[in-house]
Write an enzyme that holds these catalytic residues in place. Structure first.
Site, mmCIF file in Angstrom:
data_model
loop_
_atom_site.group_PDB
_atom_site.id
_atom_site.type_symbol
_atom_site.label_atom_id
_atom_site.label_comp_id
_atom_site.label_asym_id
_atom_site.label_seq_id
_atom_site.Cartn_x
_atom_site.Cartn_y
_atom_site.Cartn_z
ATOM 1 N N CYS A 157 27.428 83.255 -30.702
ATOM 2 C CA CYS A 157 26.129 82.704 -31.573
ATOM 3 C C CYS A 157 24.902 82.385 -31.017
ATOM 4 C CB CYS A 157 27.178 81.644 -32.519
ATOM 5 S SG CYS A 157 26.019 80.698 -33.662
ATOM 6 N N TYR A 206 17.854 90.160 -38.762
ATOM 7 C CA TYR A 206 19.178 90.265 -39.517
ATOM 8 C C TYR A 206 18.872 90.636 -40.953
ATOM 9 C CZ TYR A 206 21.637 87.279 -36.325
ATOM 10 O OH TYR A 206 22.422 86.929 -35.537
ATOM 11 N N ARG A 219 31.354 77.109 -45.886
ATOM 12 C CA ARG A 219 31.776 77.597 -44.525
ATOM 13 C C ARG A 219 31.578 76.971 -43.454
ATOM 14 N NH1 ARG A 219 31.293 83.331 -45.941
ATOM 15 N NH2 ARG A 219 32.110 83.764 -44.004
ATOM 16 N N ALA A 220 32.716 76.909 -42.481
ATOM 17 C CA ALA A 220 32.718 76.142 -41.319
ATOM 18 C C ALA A 220 31.753 76.797 -40.306
ATOM 19 C CB ALA A 220 34.145 75.932 -40.750
ATOM 20 N N THR A 221 30.393 76.712 -40.279
ATOM 21 C CA THR A 221 29.687 77.276 -39.372
ATOM 22 C C THR A 221 29.669 76.513 -37.928
ATOM 23 O OG1 THR A 221 27.733 76.195 -39.958
ATOM 24 C CG2 THR A 221 28.172 78.301 -41.062
ATOM 25 N N ILE A 222 29.236 77.277 -37.002
ATOM 26 C CA ILE A 222 28.876 76.669 -35.525
ATOM 27 C C ILE A 222 27.361 76.927 -35.450
ATOM 28 C CG2 ILE A 222 31.202 76.832 -34.726
ATOM 29 C CD1 ILE A 222 30.379 79.597 -33.403
ATOM 30 N N TRP A 246 36.493 80.119 -37.455
ATOM 31 C CA TRP A 246 36.214 79.979 -36.125
ATOM 32 C C TRP A 246 37.553 79.394 -35.393
ATOM 33 C CZ3 TRP A 246 33.056 83.223 -34.430
ATOM 34 C CH2 TRP A 246 31.811 83.640 -35.100
ATOM 35 N N GLU A 266 23.497 71.837 -37.808
ATOM 36 C CA GLU A 266 22.300 72.506 -37.909
ATOM 37 C C GLU A 266 21.665 72.484 -36.642
ATOM 38 O OE1 GLU A 266 20.844 74.586 -40.264
ATOM 39 O OE2 GLU A 266 19.692 74.811 -38.453
ATOM 40 N N SER A 267 21.811 73.746 -35.947
ATOM 41 C CA SER A 267 21.313 73.854 -34.610
ATOM 42 C C SER A 267 20.003 73.288 -34.177
ATOM 43 C CB SER A 267 21.305 75.190 -34.009
ATOM 44 O OG SER A 267 20.495 76.160 -34.984
HETATM 45 N N1 LIG Z 1 22.055 76.810 -39.897
HETATM 46 C C1 LIG Z 1 23.095 77.015 -38.940
HETATM 47 C C2 LIG Z 1 23.280 78.476 -38.931
HETATM 48 C C3 LIG Z 1 24.625 78.648 -38.107
HETATM 49 C C4 LIG Z 1 25.314 79.872 -38.413
HETATM 50 O O1 LIG Z 1 25.034 80.888 -39.284
HETATM 51 N N2 LIG Z 1 26.475 80.109 -37.554
HETATM 52 C C5 LIG Z 1 27.181 81.218 -37.835
HETATM 53 C C6 LIG Z 1 27.786 81.902 -36.313
HETATM 54 S S1 LIG Z 1 26.036 82.582 -35.373
HETATM 55 C C7 LIG Z 1 28.629 80.840 -38.444
HETATM 56 O O2 LIG Z 1 29.253 80.015 -37.970
HETATM 57 N N3 LIG Z 1 28.964 81.492 -39.260
HETATM 58 C C8 LIG Z 1 30.437 81.430 -39.637
HETATM 59 C C9 LIG Z 1 30.616 81.741 -41.297
HETATM 60 O O3 LIG Z 1 29.579 81.948 -41.805
HETATM 61 O O4 LIG Z 1 31.665 81.624 -41.696
HETATM 62 C C10 LIG Z 1 22.435 76.652 -37.613
HETATM 63 O O5 LIG Z 1 21.442 77.140 -37.088
HETATM 64 O O6 LIG Z 1 23.164 75.931 -36.970
#
Ligand SMILES: N[C@@H](CCC(=O)N[C@@H](CS)C(=O)NCC(=O)O)C(=O)O
Length: 287
Positions: free
Chosen positions: A31, A162, A96-99, A64, A114-115
């Site tokens: 990611c 993207y 969504r459980a984002t990383i 994840w 948030e990164s």
């Molecule tokens: N705004 C977030 C975006 C993070 C993001 O889009 N992460 C993706 C992986 S690169 C994710 O976890 N996607 C999982 C999903 O959407 O279910 C950040 O920059 O931290």
């Protein structure tokens, strides 16, 4: 940094004071958003202060998963899925459980997901723990310039790539392709006589650009048809990317195999046969 909400806490300010051993960074090498925080953490020497948990780059139906670890659990949190920590933080969470995320180990809840926030909070609020020779990644006198180029990279590099991957319109694809390569050409010209994006020093702007460049040939070029030329064809951008890769915090957080697996196996629409390409040869980064 005045966000509110369950995932918008500020590391290094009440109730999340900067403390060694209190926080855990959860990410995956696939990611790009995670990668930029991983580079900041290691570059500043905060890897000795904030621990890390790594998720499998291949996402499951439940999101994840910690399947790189024994027993498919994060050894510190004891959780299996990223979603477990989201639900622990907010039992009603339905998104969504984002990383990436950073977790407070005293409560096992997410501080921030948030990164952009995480980079800044580590850069600015953990200075008492950074190693003595750590670079200043967001110095006051360069902030206006850094903000300006960050916005350009977000829109015309990562954003264009993207959109090229998401659009179903030939015209829109062509428009984004033109935006992307015009910007890469401009950056290539910049690096003819500059070592860094802004000023005479490494800043967070370089980190934000690097995470896209390092994914360019192994993922974006073929998967998103960003294929006018490879990164290694740019006379100045390519040596610049390689010069960053020589820095341990960049190189050691870059895992081409994880990036390839993640991109090619997570995108079922683009890759219905689920083959992970063997090329391109990434050993050229070491030269
Ligand atoms: N705004 C977030 C975006 C993070 C993001 O889009 N992460 C993706 C992986 S690169 C994710 O976890 N996607 C999982 C999903 O959407 O279910 C950040 O920059 O931290």
């Amino acid at each position: 940094m005045t966000h509110t909400g369950p995932f918008k806490g500020v590391l290094g300010s009440d109730p999340f004071p900067a403390q060694a051993g209190r926080y855990r960074f959860i990410w995956s090498e696939l990611c790009p958003w995670s990668h930029r925080v991983a580079i900041v953490r290691q570059l500043l020497g905060l890897d000795t202060v904030i621990s890390e948990g790594k998720l499998n780059p291949v996402i499951t139906e439940k999101g994840w998963q910690f399947s790189l670890d024994e027993g498919d659990q994060d050894p510190i949190l004891g959780t299996t899925y990223m979603m477990d920590s989201y639900l622990k933080t907010d039992p009603d969470y339905a998104g969504r459980a984002t990383i990436p995320v950073i977790i407070d180990l005293t409560t096992e809840k997410i501080v921030n997901n948030e990164s952009h926030d995480l980079m800044r909070q580590l850069e600015m609020n953990f200075t008492e723990f950074t190693k003595p020779d750590a670079p200043e990644l967001y110095p006051e006198f360069l902030r206006a310039e850094i903000d300006e180029i960050n916005a350009i990279i977000l829109e015309e590099v990562i954003g264009a790539i993207y959109q090229m991957g998401a659009t179903k319109s030939q015209d829109d694809y062509a428009k984004q392709y033109a935006i992307l390569f015009a910007r890469l050409d401009q950056l290539d010209a910049h690096f003819a006589d500059h070592d860094f994006l802004v000023g005479e020093q490494l800043t967070e702007a370089d980190i934000r650009l690097y995470v896209s460049l390092v994914r360019f040939d192994v993922a974006y070029y073929s998967m998103y048809h960003a294929d006018r030329n490879h990164l290694y064809d740019f006379p100045n951008l390519w040596p610049y990317a390689k010069s960053l890769y020589k820095i341990p915090a960049f190189r050691e957080t870059t895992n081409f195999e994880a990036i390839k697996k993640g991109f090619w196996l997570n995108n079922h629409a683009e890759n219905p046969r689920q083959i992970v390409p063997l090329g391109p040869d990434t050993s050229i980064w070491e030269a």
